[in-house]
Design an enzyme around this catalytic site. Structure first.
Site, short mmCIF file in Angstrom:
data_model
loop_
_atom_site.label_atom_id
_atom_site.label_comp_id
_atom_site.label_asym_id
_atom_site.label_seq_id
_atom_site.Cartn_x
_atom_site.Cartn_y
_atom_site.Cartn_z
N ASN A 1 -7.44 -3.08 14.32
CA ASN A 1 -8.89 -3.12 13.72
C ASN A 1 -9.20 -4.43 12.88
O ASN A 1 -9.82 -4.56 12.40
CB ASN A 1 -9.40 -1.88 13.36
CG ASN A 1 -8.80 -1.57 12.13
OD1 ASN A 1 -7.87 -2.22 11.57
ND2 ASN A 1 -9.19 -0.38 11.45
N ASP B 1 0.64 -1.16 0.14
CA ASP B 1 0.00 -0.03 0.07
C ASP B 1 0.83 1.22 0.00
O ASP B 1 2.21 1.27 0.33
CB ASP B 1 -1.03 0.10 1.23
CG ASP B 1 -0.37 -0.49 2.47
OD1 ASP B 1 0.99 -0.42 2.73
OD2 ASP B 1 -0.97 -0.93 3.31
C1 F6R Z 1 1.31 -1.25 6.14
C2 F6R Z 1 0.24 -2.19 6.40
C3 F6R Z 1 -0.79 -2.03 7.62
C4 F6R Z 1 0.08 -2.63 8.81
C5 F6R Z 1 -0.53 -2.53 10.16
C6 F6R Z 1 0.23 -2.88 11.35
O1 F6R Z 1 1.90 -1.41 4.95
O2 F6R Z 1 -0.18 -2.95 5.30
O3 F6R Z 1 -1.50 -3.14 7.45
O4 F6R Z 1 0.96 -3.51 8.79
O5 F6R Z 1 -1.05 -1.22 9.97
O6 F6R Z 1 0.99 -1.54 11.47
P1 F6R Z 1 2.05 -1.54 12.68
O7 F6R Z 1 3.13 -2.77 12.58
O8 F6R Z 1 2.64 -0.18 12.77
O9 F6R Z 1 1.23 -1.72 13.90
#
Ligand code: F6R
Length: 264
Positions: free
Chosen positions: A136, A67
Site C-alpha cells: 500500500n 519500527d
Molecule cells: C519493516 C518495514 C516495512 C516493510 C514492508 C515490506 O521494518 O519497515 O515497511 O519493509 O512492509 O515488507 P515485506 O518485505 O515483507 O514485503
C-alpha cells in the site's frame, strides 16, 4: 532518484547487499537504518555471508531500526527485535548496545517513540537508511494518510498491512495492530536512502513511488523529495513503470548497474 532494475530478485538483493557493504567499507563507523520484513531476509543473509568472508565488519558501525510492534515483548518471535537478533545481529559483529529499535514493550509507547526520535537526532544522521516497500506504499509503518512531515510516533496499522503480515503469525495468534515507527520526515533526514522492492505485488506501489504524485496516500512518494535515493527493483516490481525503458537506459549510461566490492 537512481532507479536500478535487475532481471531477477536474487540480483536485486545482491545489488542492495553490495551497497550496504560499500557504505560500511567507506565509513566503518557508519550509522545504518535497518528494516525488517520478508524482502530484507535475503539482504541480511547476504551481509552475513560477506561478513564471514571477511569483506565487512560492523564492529564500529551502529544501527537504528525503522519500527517495532507495540504490545509484544522483545522476546516474542514476531517482534522486530527478535527478527533482527536472529537474522543479523547475532551473526555479525556489531558492538553490544550499538543496535537500536523502538521500545514497543514500553508502558508508554508515545514517550518511547519520542525518546527514539531524540536518540536518532543525538546520534544521527543515519548514513544509509534501508527501506522495504509496503504493497500500500508504506515505508516503515507510515501507512497511507501519514503526514509527510511525521516524526517517530505510534501508528495504528491498516487492515491491509495486518493482513499482509499475518503470514508471520500462527493461525489464531494475537497480532499487534499498532507499532512505533520512524516518521516520514525522520526517514528523509538520513543522508542516503536505499529502497528494495521485488515481486509483482509491489508493482503498483513502485509505480507510485517513482512516477506518482507526492501524496500522503502513497507515503513512499515522499522519497521523491530526497536528494540521494537509490531504488533497486526486479523486473516484476518494475512491471507497471511507464518509463521503464528510460530508467534502464540511464542506468546503462551511468554504469550504475555493476558496482562491485572494493578489493581487500
Ligand atoms: C519493516 C518495514 C516495512 C516493510 C514492508 C515490506 O521494518 O519497515 O515497511 O519493509 O512492509 O515488507 P515485506 O518485505 O515483507 O514485503
Amino acid at each position: 532518484m537512481r532507479i536500478l532494475i535487475f532481471p531477477d530478485r536474487a540480483r536485486a538483493v545482491q545489488a542492495a547487499v553490495i551497497r550496504v557493504v560499500r557504505q560500511v567499507q567507506d565509513k566503518p563507523e557508519a550509522t545504518l537504518g535497518l528494516a525488517t520484513g520478508g524482502t530484507m531476509e535475503d539482504v541480511y543473509r547476504g551481509l552475513i555471508d560477506l561478513h564471514r568472508q571477511g569483506a565487512v565488519s560492523f564492529a564500529r558501525a551502529s544501527s537504528f531500526n525503522l519500527d517495532e510492534y507495540i504490545g509484544i515483548p522483545a522476546s516474542h518471535p514476531q517482534s522486530y527485535g527478535f527478527y533482527m537478533r536472529e537474522r543479523l545481529f547475532s551473526q555479525v559483529d556489531f558492538a553490544a548496545g550499538a543496535t537500536r529499535l523502538p521500545d514497543g514493550a514500553s508502558a508508554d509507547p508515545a514517550a518511547a517513540a519520542e525518546a527514539y526520535e531524540a536518540e536518532i537526532a543525538r546520534l544521527g544522521p543515519i548514513d544509509l537508511q534501508l527501506l522495504g516497500l509496503g504493497q500500500n506504499g508504506h515505508i516503515g509503518f507510515n501507512e497511507p494518510s501519514s503526514s509527510l512531515s511525521s516524526r517517530t510516533r505510534v501508528k495504528t496499522l491498516t487492515a491491509s498491512t495486518v493482513e499482509a503480515n499475518s503470514r508471520f503469525f500462527a493461525p489464531g495468534e494475537a497480532q499487534p495492530m499498532r507499532a512505533i515507527t520512524m516518521g516520514i520526515a525522520t526517514i528523509l533526514d538520513a543522508r542516503r536512502l536505499l529502497l528494495l522492492a521485488t515481486g509483482e505485488a509491489k508493482a503498483e506501489a513502485t509505480a507510485q513511488l517513482i512516477e506518482g504524485a507526492v501524496s500522503a496516500m502513497w507515503p513512499c512518494t515522499a522519497l521523491q523529495m530526497h536528494r540521494d535515493v537509490t531504488v533497486i527493483l526486479d523486473e516484476a516490481a518494475a512491471g507497471l513503470l511507464k518509463m521503464r525503458d528510460y530508467y534502464g537506459w540511464v542506468a546503462e549510461q551511468e554504469g550504475a548497474m555493476h558496482i562491485g566490492l572494493a578489493a581487500g
